[in-house]
Motif scaffolding. Structure first.
Motif, PDB file in Angstrom:
ATOM      1  N   TRP A  61       0.841  -1.185   0.000  1.00 17.21           N
ATOM      2  CA  TRP A  61       0.000   0.000   0.000  1.00 17.21           C
ATOM      3  C   TRP A  61       0.882   1.243   0.000  1.00 17.21           C
ATOM      4  O   TRP A  61       1.879   1.316   0.740  1.00 17.21           O
ATOM      5  N   TYR A  62       0.474   2.188  -0.813  1.00 15.66           N
ATOM      6  CA  TYR A  62       1.138   3.478  -0.898  1.00 15.66           C
ATOM      7  C   TYR A  62       0.059   4.545  -0.797  1.00 15.66           C
ATOM      8  O   TYR A  62      -1.121   4.267  -0.995  1.00 15.66           O
ATOM      9  N   ARG A  63       0.461   5.769  -0.497  1.00 13.06           N
ATOM     10  CA  ARG A  63      -0.526   6.832  -0.431  1.00 13.06           C
ATOM     11  C   ARG A  63       0.050   8.133  -0.972  1.00 13.06           C
ATOM     12  O   ARG A  63       1.268   8.347  -0.952  1.00 13.06           O
ATOM     13  N   THR A  95       4.218  -2.869   3.098  1.00 11.59           N
ATOM     14  CA  THR A  95       4.338  -3.922   2.101  1.00 11.59           C
ATOM     15  C   THR A  95       4.403  -5.275   2.795  1.00 11.59           C
ATOM     16  O   THR A  95       4.762  -5.363   3.982  1.00 11.59           O
ATOM     17  N   ILE A  96       4.064  -6.310   2.037  1.00 12.69           N
ATOM     18  CA  ILE A  96       4.136  -7.667   2.557  1.00 12.69           C
ATOM     19  C   ILE A  96       4.568  -8.588   1.429  1.00 12.69           C
ATOM     20  O   ILE A  96       4.058  -8.501   0.311  1.00 12.69           O
ATOM     21  N   LEU A 106      -5.246 -11.465  -2.351  1.00 14.46           N
ATOM     22  CA  LEU A 106      -5.815 -10.317  -1.675  1.00 14.46           C
ATOM     23  C   LEU A 106      -4.809  -9.746  -0.680  1.00 14.46           C
ATOM     24  O   LEU A 106      -4.032 -10.490  -0.071  1.00 14.46           O
ATOM     25  N   VAL A 107      -4.862  -8.435  -0.493  1.00 18.62           N
ATOM     26  CA  VAL A 107      -4.075  -7.795   0.559  1.00 18.62           C
ATOM     27  C   VAL A 107      -4.974  -6.788   1.260  1.00 18.62           C
ATOM     28  O   VAL A 107      -5.838  -6.168   0.631  1.00 18.62           O
ATOM     29  N   PHE A 108      -4.778  -6.656   2.568  1.00 18.84           N
ATOM     30  CA  PHE A 108      -5.611  -5.794   3.384  1.00 18.84           C
ATOM     31  C   PHE A 108      -4.733  -4.824   4.159  1.00 18.84           C
ATOM     32  O   PHE A 108      -3.580  -5.114   4.462  1.00 18.84           O
ATOM     33  N   ALA A 153      -5.421  10.835   2.349  1.00 15.81           N
ATOM     34  CA  ALA A 153      -4.696  10.655   1.098  1.00 15.81           C
ATOM     35  C   ALA A 153      -5.476   9.692   0.212  1.00 15.81           C
ATOM     36  O   ALA A 153      -6.441   9.067   0.660  1.00 15.81           O
ATOM     37  N   VAL A 154      -5.018   9.589  -1.028  1.00 16.54           N
ATOM     38  CA  VAL A 154      -5.479   8.498  -1.884  1.00 16.54           C
ATOM     39  C   VAL A 154      -4.531   7.325  -1.643  1.00 16.54           C
ATOM     40  O   VAL A 154      -3.312   7.483  -1.725  1.00 16.54           O
ATOM     41  N   TYR A 155      -5.099   6.187  -1.332  1.00 20.18           N
ATOM     42  CA  TYR A 155      -4.312   4.989  -1.036  1.00 20.18           C
ATOM     43  C   TYR A 155      -4.315   4.080  -2.268  1.00 20.18           C
ATOM     44  O   TYR A 155      -5.378   3.738  -2.800  1.00 20.18           O
ATOM     45  N   TYR A 156      -3.119   3.689  -2.658  1.00 19.58           N
ATOM     46  CA  TYR A 156      -2.939   2.853  -3.843  1.00 19.58           C
ATOM     47  C   TYR A 156      -2.370   1.497  -3.444  1.00 19.58           C
ATOM     48  O   TYR A 156      -1.507   1.399  -2.577  1.00 19.58           O
ATOM     49  N   CYS A 157      -2.828   0.474  -4.142  1.00 22.80           N
ATOM     50  CA  CYS A 157      -2.303  -0.876  -3.968  1.00 22.80           C
ATOM     51  C   CYS A 157      -1.364  -1.183  -5.126  1.00 22.80           C
ATOM     52  O   CYS A 157      -1.656  -0.842  -6.291  1.00 22.80           O
ATOM     53  N   LYS A 158      -0.265  -1.825  -4.813  1.00 21.40           N
ATOM     54  CA  LYS A 158       0.684  -2.237  -5.840  1.00 21.40           C
ATOM     55  C   LYS A 158       0.992  -3.711  -5.690  1.00 21.40           C
ATOM     56  O   LYS A 158       1.178  -4.210  -4.573  1.00 21.40           O
TER      57      LYS A 158
END
Length: 121
Positions: free
Chosen positions: A36-38, A50-51, A77-79, A91-96
């Motif tokens: 996750w990034y924001r 990150t995981i 899936l990631v949470f 913020a806007v949270y982005y998944c990578k």
């Protein structure tokens, strides 16, 4: 091609909690890591957590002890569980995802469209 879709953002009061979800789909052979990034208005995108496929985690100092990243490897899936939210978390949270599409192939990075998190009273 890997598709990434985030969900779970919204408006929450300071001190509240939210849980973000991210689903990766498409031509996935194996996922190396998810994260996750924001990005807040006027600021650069930054790492949140990150995981890896093996479960190793990394957190930004600003969220340690408040946010928890977890993953369902079987379902890609990631949470991100976010507790004790602060206005600075807005913020806007982005998944990578970092994934391969074939055995021994290169690792590709794929980003979602983002989900807005607003922390305000």
């Amino acid at each position: 091609q890997v598709q990434v879709v985030e969900s779970g953002g919204g408006l929450v009061q300071p001190g509240g909690s939210l849980r973000l979800s991210c689903a990766a789909s498409g031509s996935i052979f194996g996922i190396v890591a998810m994260g996750w990034y924001r990005q807040a208005p006027g600021k650069q995108r930054e790492l949140v957590a990150t995981i890896t496929n093996g479960g190793s985690t990394t957190y930004a100092d600003s969220v340690k002890g408040r946010f928890t990243i977890s993953r369902d490897n079987a379902k890609n899936l990631v949470f991100l569980r976010m507790n004790s939210l602060e206005p600075e978390d807005t913020a806007v949270y982005y998944c990578k995802t970092e994934a391969t599409t074939r055995f021994g192939g290169p690792v590709y990075q794929s980003w979602g469209q983002g989900t807005q998190v607003t922390v305000s009273s």
